[in-house]
Design a protein around this motif. Sequence first.
Motif, PDB file in Angstrom:
ATOM      1  N   GLN A 162      60.165 -58.066  92.810  1.00 58.23           N
ATOM      2  CA  GLN A 162      60.498 -59.384  93.352  1.00 58.23           C
ATOM      3  C   GLN A 162      61.433 -59.218  94.551  1.00 58.23           C
ATOM      4  OE1 GLN A 162      58.793 -62.211  92.017  1.00 58.23           O
ATOM      5  NE2 GLN A 162      57.807 -60.332  91.299  1.00 58.23           N
ATOM      6  N   ARG A 163      61.680 -60.291  95.251  1.00 57.38           N
ATOM      7  CA  ARG A 163      62.523 -60.215  96.448  1.00 57.38           C
ATOM      8  C   ARG A 163      63.943 -59.806  96.056  1.00 57.38           C
ATOM      9  NH1 ARG A 163      59.232 -64.731  97.249  1.00 57.38           N
ATOM     10  NH2 ARG A 163      57.846 -64.539  99.060  1.00 57.38           N
ATOM     11  N   PRO A 164      64.622 -59.054  96.926  1.00 53.82           N
ATOM     12  CA  PRO A 164      65.980 -58.591  96.599  1.00 53.82           C
ATOM     13  C   PRO A 164      66.927 -59.717  96.217  1.00 53.82           C
ATOM     14  CG  PRO A 164      65.160 -57.436  98.538  1.00 53.82           C
ATOM     15  CD  PRO A 164      64.149 -58.495  98.212  1.00 53.82           C
ATOM     16  N   GLY A 165      66.838 -60.856  96.924  1.00 54.82           N
ATOM     17  CA  GLY A 165      67.722 -61.971  96.610  1.00 54.82           C
ATOM     18  C   GLY A 165      67.462 -62.537  95.228  1.00 54.82           C
ATOM     19  N   GLU A 166      66.211 -62.545  94.814  1.00 50.44           N
ATOM     20  CA  GLU A 166      65.864 -63.083  93.506  1.00 50.44           C
ATOM     21  C   GLU A 166      66.346 -62.145  92.393  1.00 50.44           C
ATOM     22  OE1 GLU A 166      61.929 -65.007  95.609  1.00 50.44           O
ATOM     23  OE2 GLU A 166      61.711 -63.322  94.225  1.00 50.44           O
ATOM     24  N   ILE A 167      66.284 -60.849  92.660  1.00 48.56           N
ATOM     25  CA  ILE A 167      66.723 -59.883  91.651  1.00 48.56           C
ATOM     26  C   ILE A 167      68.232 -59.943  91.463  1.00 48.56           C
ATOM     27  CG2 ILE A 167      66.974 -57.407  91.191  1.00 48.56           C
ATOM     28  CD1 ILE A 167      64.152 -57.060  92.309  1.00 48.56           C
ATOM     29  N   ARG A 168      68.984 -59.909  92.557  1.00 45.84           N
ATOM     30  CA  ARG A 168      70.443 -59.894  92.411  1.00 45.84           C
ATOM     31  C   ARG A 168      70.969 -61.226  91.888  1.00 45.84           C
ATOM     32  NH1 ARG A 168      73.298 -61.873  96.847  1.00 45.84           N
ATOM     33  NH2 ARG A 168      72.004 -62.570  98.593  1.00 45.84           N
ATOM     34  N   GLN A 169      70.192 -62.323  92.025  1.00 44.63           N
ATOM     35  CA  GLN A 169      70.610 -63.618  91.494  1.00 44.63           C
ATOM     36  C   GLN A 169      70.011 -63.904  90.114  1.00 44.63           C
ATOM     37  OE1 GLN A 169      70.801 -66.992  94.459  1.00 44.63           O
ATOM     38  NE2 GLN A 169      69.759 -65.502  95.758  1.00 44.63           N
ATOM     39  N   MET A 170      69.401 -62.911  89.509  1.00 39.19           N
ATOM     40  CA  MET A 170      68.839 -63.082  88.166  1.00 39.19           C
ATOM     41  C   MET A 170      69.932 -63.484  87.187  1.00 39.19           C
ATOM     42  SD  MET A 170      67.134 -60.150  85.714  1.00 39.19           S
ATOM     43  CE  MET A 170      65.898 -59.640  86.902  1.00 39.19           C
ATOM     44  N   GLU A 171      69.636 -64.489  86.361  1.00 36.94           N
ATOM     45  CA  GLU A 171      70.600 -64.974  85.373  1.00 36.94           C
ATOM     46  C   GLU A 171      70.088 -64.669  83.969  1.00 36.94           C
ATOM     47  OE1 GLU A 171      71.805 -69.026  85.946  1.00 36.94           O
ATOM     48  OE2 GLU A 171      71.547 -68.908  88.137  1.00 36.94           O
ATOM     49  N   TRP A 172      71.012 -64.435  83.075  1.00 38.81           N
ATOM     50  CA  TRP A 172      70.621 -64.163  81.691  1.00 38.81           C
ATOM     51  C   TRP A 172      69.882 -65.357  81.091  1.00 38.81           C
ATOM     52  CZ3 TRP A 172      70.406 -59.495  80.002  1.00 38.81           C
ATOM     53  CH2 TRP A 172      71.287 -58.516  80.476  1.00 38.81           C
ATOM     54  N   ALA A 173      70.242 -66.562  81.518  1.00 42.68           N
ATOM     55  CA  ALA A 173      69.602 -67.769  80.981  1.00 42.68           C
ATOM     56  C   ALA A 173      68.133 -67.869  81.393  1.00 42.68           C
ATOM     57  CB  ALA A 173      70.359 -69.012  81.448  1.00 42.68           C
ATOM     58  N   GLU A 174      67.726 -67.117  82.406  1.00 38.87           N
ATOM     59  CA  GLU A 174      66.341 -67.175  82.890  1.00 38.87           C
ATOM     60  C   GLU A 174      65.422 -66.210  82.133  1.00 38.87           C
ATOM     61  OE1 GLU A 174      67.875 -68.048  87.491  1.00 38.87           O
ATOM     62  OE2 GLU A 174      66.890 -66.151  86.982  1.00 38.87           O
ATOM     63  N   LEU A 175      66.003 -65.407  81.262  1.00 38.84           N
ATOM     64  CA  LEU A 175      65.238 -64.350  80.587  1.00 38.84           C
ATOM     65  C   LEU A 175      64.858 -64.772  79.169  1.00 38.84           C
ATOM     66  CD1 LEU A 175      67.438 -61.361  81.777  1.00 38.84           C
ATOM     67  CD2 LEU A 175      65.186 -62.008  82.659  1.00 38.84           C
ATOM     68  N   ASP A 176      63.596 -64.595  78.849  1.00 38.87           N
ATOM     69  CA  ASP A 176      63.078 -64.882  77.512  1.00 38.87           C
ATOM     70  C   ASP A 176      62.611 -63.551  76.925  1.00 38.87           C
ATOM     71  OD1 ASP A 176      61.724 -65.597  75.234  1.00 38.87           O
ATOM     72  OD2 ASP A 176      60.435 -67.080  76.195  1.00 38.87           O
ATOM     73  N   PHE A 177      63.465 -62.930  76.106  1.00 41.52           N
ATOM     74  CA  PHE A 177      63.141 -61.614  75.568  1.00 41.52           C
ATOM     75  C   PHE A 177      62.037 -61.695  74.524  1.00 41.52           C
ATOM     76  CE2 PHE A 177      67.350 -60.766  77.348  1.00 41.52           C
ATOM     77  CZ  PHE A 177      67.123 -59.551  77.994  1.00 41.52           C
ATOM     78  N   ASP A 178      61.959 -62.805  73.811  1.00 38.20           N
ATOM     79  CA  ASP A 178      60.917 -62.930  72.782  1.00 38.20           C
ATOM     80  C   ASP A 178      59.529 -62.885  73.407  1.00 38.20           C
ATOM     81  OD1 ASP A 178      62.820 -63.113  70.810  1.00 38.20           O
ATOM     82  OD2 ASP A 178      62.878 -65.317  70.845  1.00 38.20           O
ATOM     83  N   ASN A 179      59.386 -63.488  74.595  1.00 38.35           N
ATOM     84  CA  ASN A 179      58.090 -63.517  75.269  1.00 38.35           C
ATOM     85  C   ASN A 179      58.023 -62.581  76.461  1.00 38.35           C
ATOM     86  OD1 ASN A 179      56.689 -65.741  73.774  1.00 38.35           O
ATOM     87  ND2 ASN A 179      58.476 -66.901  74.488  1.00 38.35           N
ATOM     88  N   ALA A 180      59.075 -61.759  76.634  1.00 38.54           N
ATOM     89  CA  ALA A 180      59.125 -60.796  77.731  1.00 38.54           C
ATOM     90  C   ALA A 180      58.783 -61.473  79.063  1.00 38.54           C
ATOM     91  CB  ALA A 180      58.180 -59.619  77.464  1.00 38.54           C
ATOM     92  N   LEU A 181      59.567 -62.503  79.391  1.00 38.97           N
ATOM     93  CA  LEU A 181      59.254 -63.297  80.573  1.00 38.97           C
ATOM     94  C   LEU A 181      60.547 -63.667  81.313  1.00 38.97           C
ATOM     95  CD1 LEU A 181      56.828 -64.716  82.016  1.00 38.97           C
ATOM     96  CD2 LEU A 181      57.477 -66.780  80.757  1.00 38.97           C
ATOM     97  N   TRP A 182      60.496 -63.521  82.624  1.00 34.04           N
ATOM     98  CA  TRP A 182      61.599 -63.948  83.503  1.00 34.04           C
ATOM     99  C   TRP A 182      61.103 -65.158  84.295  1.00 34.04           C
ATOM    100  CZ3 TRP A 182      62.974 -60.844  88.541  1.00 34.04           C
ATOM    101  CH2 TRP A 182      63.986 -61.519  89.249  1.00 34.04           C
ATOM    102  N   THR A 183      61.791 -66.283  84.157  1.00 38.06           N
ATOM    103  CA  THR A 183      61.416 -67.508  84.849  1.00 38.06           C
ATOM    104  C   THR A 183      62.393 -67.750  85.997  1.00 38.06           C
ATOM    105  OG1 THR A 183      60.517 -68.466  82.811  1.00 38.06           O
ATOM    106  CG2 THR A 183      61.005 -69.982  84.622  1.00 38.06           C
ATOM    107  N   ILE A 184      61.895 -67.656  87.220  1.00 37.79           N
ATOM    108  CA  ILE A 184      62.736 -67.868  88.396  1.00 37.79           C
ATOM    109  C   ILE A 184      62.596 -69.324  88.823  1.00 37.79           C
ATOM    110  CG2 ILE A 184      63.292 -67.105  90.726  1.00 37.79           C
ATOM    111  CD1 ILE A 184      61.845 -64.508  90.169  1.00 37.79           C
ATOM    112  N   PRO A 185      63.667 -70.101  88.824  1.00 39.69           N
ATOM    113  CA  PRO A 185      63.575 -71.513  89.231  1.00 39.69           C
ATOM    114  C   PRO A 185      63.064 -71.655  90.661  1.00 39.69           C
ATOM    115  CG  PRO A 185      65.689 -71.043  88.182  1.00 39.69           C
ATOM    116  CD  PRO A 185      65.029 -69.722  88.418  1.00 39.69           C
ATOM    117  N   ALA A 186      62.354 -72.734  90.910  1.00 41.70           N
ATOM    118  CA  ALA A 186      61.780 -72.961  92.243  1.00 41.70           C
ATOM    119  C   ALA A 186      62.836 -72.963  93.325  1.00 41.70           C
ATOM    120  CB  ALA A 186      61.009 -74.282  92.261  1.00 41.70           C
TER     121      ALA A 186
END
Length: 411
Positions: A242-266
């Motif tokens: 993903q874009r560098p800005g999106e990676i460094r701004q990744m938040e724990w609240a955006e991660l769903d470990f049960d479904n192995a999914l990272w949701t990046i807000p629009a």
Amino acid sequence: MLTEIGCKSTTCPPDKPRARFADAGGLYLEVTPNGSKRWFWKYRSVGKEKRLALGNYPEVTLKQARFARDDARKLLSTGADPVQQRKVAKATARVSSANTYEAIARELHGLKEREWSAAYAGKWLRMSEANLFPYIGPLPLDSITPPLILDTLRRVEKQGKRETAHSLRQYAGQTFRYAIATGRATADPTAPLKDALQAVLVRHMAAVLTPKQAGQLLRDMEIYNGSPVTREALLLSALTFQRPGEIRQMEWAELDFDNALWTIPAVKMKRTKQAKMSGRPHYVPLSPQAVESLQRLKPLTGHHKYVFPSLLGEGRCMSENTVNTALRRMGYDNETMTAHGFRAMARTLIVENLNVAPDVIEAQLAHGKSGPLGMAYDRAEFMTQRRKMMNEWADYLDKLRQGADVVPLRA
């Protein structure tokens, strides 16, 4: 008749609202008790007596007032009314001042600022103020010609700022097209300049693009002796691309470990302002290797908002230069690899080696598509293909890091 000395010595009795001192040919000096002195010319037009103000004394001398009277008399002899002519001239001046390039450009900026991104709107106005307004800003639109705009843009080109010159031509074109649409211009003088500027030599982001180079990069990342948080940022850059800005701004609240999914807000995506406000989020399936990386980070940064927090203070994410600095420490200069280069690396190696449909890769890269089906590539119906691709990509990177012989799979 008046004299210059007489004009200086005229006064108005305190018991009168004004006093008039006649010269000749209808010219007179009007004086008020507070000492104000104004020139007027009295004349008749269409059977009515009128007067024309000619300025204040002593700013306008007796000699200058007589010249002004004579000019007005000549105008009256042509059948025109001097007072009406002055009103027309003032109205024309007001329209002209409202139709200057700067006035129209600022009006356009004010109209579009709400729909443009804050960064683009700021850059648009900042660059216009620095490079266009000082030269063509005060000019009426109908007086601005292609050679005049080209000369203005050449000033920027001579500074070696070719891309800036092209951007300024685009901004000026937007301004003129807006003026045409609102009836204040009839032509866009920037249109003929498309091929008159020096071409911009596009330089792609540096990236390693071969399996051998990628394998070495992954091994270098594995033994990186800097911060373990930065090492995981490097690894997740490769695994998720993903874009560098999106990676460094990744938040724990955006991660769903049960479904192995990272949701990046629009709102965090590289999109138009409208798409940021009303668009769908971008979904990034996480491979088992990506989940393991995040689990290693949990004890280190799990108490923060961001997965990659800044060391400079709570509430901020990692600096945009952190990953690039780590690459420099590993021996990769700006000509070899950058944080953004992980996207190009993935795009190239997946196409050449994993037999994945380009549309699926583009969807995972969050590249916009044009046409009526454009945003369809970002819908959940592609999640099965995306998840399969991300798992295969992570396994492929493991093999490259281990130095295994990887045989490209062709369709």
